[in-house]
Design a protein around this motif. Structure first.
Motif: not given
Length: 199
Positions: A145-153, A183-199
């Protein structure tokens, strides 16, 4: 210190001294003049920022912005502009931000080839831009999970930036499996497209 000439001797690592001498030759300066200039400016930056890392971090951010031909504008102006475009043609706005995300992703790969390096670089930008926080949280087999706070008003700005973020992550082979935008916050749950890839 030789008080009559106002000079003193500083000890540095041999490789640092060699690089300084080489740079002084390139600049057609004395080692004394170049070292004094670098130290004087460096001391001022460190004193005002409270961190010696700020110098190299600022230089990394500058290089990225320079290569991206970025124009820095006040955030209130960008918010107003995006809101106006959003109200007239949301689809076109998101298409522009999607292209922006791909372009920025390809550029970032030259500075940060791996996802981990990208996250570190993004954290540097938070020192110089309105971003307040960039946080990561492991979710085990469910990804990251990536959380980015402070992205625009405005919600409009945050939504547009989230479109760009998805495309940028796609360049790194990362897919977004869940997204929350407010408003001002993006929360993304991510994963590699292929399980063979490493993040």
């Amino acid at each position: 210190m030789d008080s009559s000439r106002g000079r003193t001797t500083l000890a540095v690592r041999r490789e640092v001294a060699e690089k300084l001498s080489e740079l002084a030759r390139e600049r057609k300066m004395s080692v004394y003049a170049l070292a004094s200039s670098i130290l004087e400016q460096g001391i001022q930056v460190v004193r005002e920022s409270g961190s010696d890392a700020i110098i190299s971090n600022l230089w990394k951010v500058y290089k990225v912005l320079r290569d991206a031909d970025a124009v820095v504008l006040p955030s209130y102006f960008m918010d107003a502009l995006i809101k106006e475009l959003y109200s007239h043609d949301r689809k076109k706005l998101f298409s522009l931000f999607s292209q922006l995300g791909r372009d920025v992703g390809l550029l970032m790969k030259t500075y940060a080839p791996s996802f981990e390096e990208l996250v570190s670089l993004a954290a540097l930008f938070s020192y110089f831009f309105p971003l307040k926080r960039v946080e990561l949280r492991e979710l085990g087999k469910d990804g990251l999970e990536i959380s980015v706070i402070g992205v625009g008003d405005s919600v409009e700005t945050t939504e547009a930036v989230s479109v760009a973020a998805r495309e940028m992550l796609s360049v790194y082979g990362i897919e977004v499996i869940n997204q929350t935008v407010s408003r001002g916050m993006i929360k993304l749950v991510i994963r590699p497209r292929s399980t063979s890839q490493k993040m």
